[in-house]
Design a protein around this motif. Structure first.
Motif: not given
Length: 80
Positions: A21-22, A30-33, A69-70, A75-78
């Motif tokens: 879910a996260r 959070e990611l660009t299209p 980059r994605a 990784r940063r957000y999780l």
């Protein structure tokens, strides 16, 4: 020590459902299209980097950088 920073936290490892879910939330919000499209094409649709590059009309290094980059953003957000 129990953290109350996010729902479902049960120690050092999160249950698979909570983790998925996260991941889905980070991909959607959070990611660009372009990053989202690249991550999904590479990991979900199992396309190779040259295939993705051909379909977009860009060099494969461009796809590779976008993917990197994605992944870094995921990784940063999780991390926490």
């Amino acid at each position: 020590m129990k953290s109350t920073l996010y729902d479902g936290y049960e120690g050092p490892r999160l249950p698979r459902e909570v983790l998925m879910a996260r991941i889905n939330r980070v991909i959607k919000e959070e990611l660009t299209p372009l990053q989202r499209e690249t991550i999904l094409a590479y990991y979900i649709q199992n396309q190779k980097i040259p295939e993705i590059a051909r379909s977009r009309g860009v060099h494969k290094s461009t796809v590779s950088r976008t993917l990197k980059r994605a992944e870094g953003k995921l990784r940063r957000y999780l991390r926490y």
